[in-house]
Motif scaffolding. Structure first.
Motif, short mmCIF file in Angstrom:
data_model
loop_
_atom_site.label_atom_id
_atom_site.label_comp_id
_atom_site.label_asym_id
_atom_site.label_seq_id
_atom_site.Cartn_x
_atom_site.Cartn_y
_atom_site.Cartn_z
N PHE A 123 11.63 -27.69 -17.70
CA PHE A 123 13.01 -28.13 -17.40
C PHE A 123 13.51 -28.41 -18.90
O PHE A 123 13.13 -28.22 -19.67
CB PHE A 123 12.85 -29.72 -16.75
N VAL A 171 16.91 -42.95 -9.17
CA VAL A 171 17.61 -42.04 -9.96
C VAL A 171 18.90 -42.78 -10.87
O VAL A 171 19.10 -42.73 -11.86
CB VAL A 171 18.02 -40.81 -9.41
N THR A 199 25.36 -37.41 -13.28
CA THR A 199 24.27 -36.70 -12.96
C THR A 199 24.65 -36.36 -11.25
O THR A 199 25.14 -37.28 -10.58
CB THR A 199 22.94 -37.51 -12.59
N LEU A 205 23.16 -35.01 -7.96
CA LEU A 205 21.98 -34.67 -7.03
C LEU A 205 22.40 -33.41 -6.06
O LEU A 205 23.30 -33.54 -5.48
CB LEU A 205 21.36 -35.66 -6.32
N PRO A 238 15.59 -29.24 -13.28
CA PRO A 238 16.72 -30.30 -13.90
C PRO A 238 17.29 -29.54 -15.01
O PRO A 238 16.59 -28.87 -15.85
CB PRO A 238 15.72 -31.33 -14.20
N LEU A 293 20.26 -32.46 -10.85
CA LEU A 293 18.82 -32.65 -10.45
C LEU A 293 18.88 -32.07 -8.83
O LEU A 293 19.40 -32.75 -8.12
CB LEU A 293 18.47 -34.17 -10.54
N LEU A 322 15.79 -32.82 -6.43
CA LEU A 322 14.81 -33.84 -6.54
C LEU A 322 13.55 -33.10 -5.86
O LEU A 322 12.33 -33.78 -6.23
CB LEU A 322 14.82 -35.10 -5.80
N GLN A 337 9.49 -38.77 -13.48
CA GLN A 337 10.90 -38.63 -13.03
C GLN A 337 11.74 -39.24 -14.17
O GLN A 337 12.89 -38.57 -14.74
CB GLN A 337 11.23 -39.24 -11.74
N ILE A 397 14.57 -37.25 -16.47
CA ILE A 397 15.98 -37.73 -16.68
C ILE A 397 16.60 -38.10 -18.13
O ILE A 397 17.32 -37.48 -18.48
CB ILE A 397 16.43 -38.69 -15.81
N GLU A 408 16.89 -34.88 -20.16
CA GLU A 408 18.23 -34.20 -19.86
C GLU A 408 19.42 -34.92 -20.58
O GLU A 408 20.40 -34.25 -21.08
CB GLU A 408 18.45 -33.94 -18.53
#
Length: 285
Positions: free
Chosen positions: A44, A85, A108, A110, A128, A139, A141, A160, A164, A167
């Motif tokens: 990622f 998240v 972010t 999703l 991601p 993202l 998931l 997770q 995040i 990123e």
């Protein structure tokens, strides 16, 4: 990793249901290029900006998920993956203004299957990623299931959170101008790309060390939480990925750093809690 039950989540920082792309294609072509993109994607942190150029922010569509209604409190974050998240993103963006001047929030998005971004079209194989053109983290998931099933990471909520945090580390680099160092030096054991990725790992660790102070979590992270992050970092080192996919290690093809390096730099951020200790551009890494 538990949130305070009554803490209020800010769902406006996360958008659900990024625009679907017909056919779900990533703008990098097929054949060998597609295989290389998939391998890189599963480690990622892919930067699509250098592949497809700039563009406007995507227009999210309603995926039937009303995050504002579903995700109100920390209790929701403990019980629902999308809400978790949101909680992690809220904490990260509570932390960074205290660590650097001029921090600007990044949303972010999703998505499921495919998405249109300011950096071009992407599908789930990208995992991601951060798009510098529209300043958003993206993202799907389902990536976190692959992190366990394909690469043997322990998984878990904090794995997770680490992803995040990594990123958003790229977002910080974009704000400071460091992210551009990966653009013209994309491969090799000492490349700008590797140094950028390791710094993002370190930034994730710095946030983790200070996350309890953001007021969202019920207690500081446990050793078990941190081991989930270290397991994820180790599982997606360049050497581990190459060994699994091609049966040999080629340092000249490195883009993210070895398993040991990724563990080292996340640990540096976590142990010091100081982003200023995340200088991966001076000396050996």
């Amino acid at each position: 990793m538990d949130f305070k039950d009554d803490v209020q989540l800010d769902s406006s920082q996360v958008e659900s249901g990024g625009r679907r792309v017909p056919g779900g294609g990533l703008a990098v072509g097929g054949g060998v290029a597609g295989i290389i993109a998939l391998i890189a994607a599963l480690v990622f942190g892919v930067d699509l900006g250098g592949l497809t150029g700039g563009g406007a922010a995507p227009a999210p569509v309603d995926s039937g998920s009303n995050l504002a209604a579903q995700c109100r409190t920390g209790q929701d974050a403990d019980q629902n993956e999308e809400c978790r998240v949101i909680g992690v993103v809220n904490s990260i963006q509570e932390y960074w203004p205290t660590a650097m001047g001029g921090y600007e929030e990044a949303k972010t998005v999703l998505f499921s299957g495919a998405v249109d971004t300011g950096c071009g079209a992407a599908d789930s194989s990208v995992g991601p990623f951060y798009c510098p053109a529209d300043r958003r983290v993206y993202l799907d998931l389902s990536f976190f299931d692959q992190l366990q099933s394909r690469f043997g990471a322990k998984g878990g909520p904090f794995a997770q959170a680490y992803v995040i945090g990594h990123e958003y580390g790229h977002h910080v680099q974009n704000l400071t101008g460091v992210l551009s160092r990966s653009q013209n030096d994309r491969q090799g054991p000492e490349s700008g790309a590797v140094r950028v990725e390791l710094q993002a790992d370190c930034y994730a660790g710095a946030w983790a060390k200070n996350a309890y102070e953001t007021g969202l979590f019920a207690q500081p992270f446990t050793r078990t939480d941190i081991e989930e992050a270290l397991s994820a970092a180790s599982a997606v080192g360049d050497d581990s990925i190459q060994e699994r996919t091609q049966g040999r290690v080629d340092p000249e093809g490195f883009t993210h750093g070895t398993s040991a390096q990724r563990v080292k730099w996340f640990s540096t951020g976590y142990e010091t809690g100081d982003p200023k200790r995340c200088d991966t551009f001076s000396g050996a890494i």
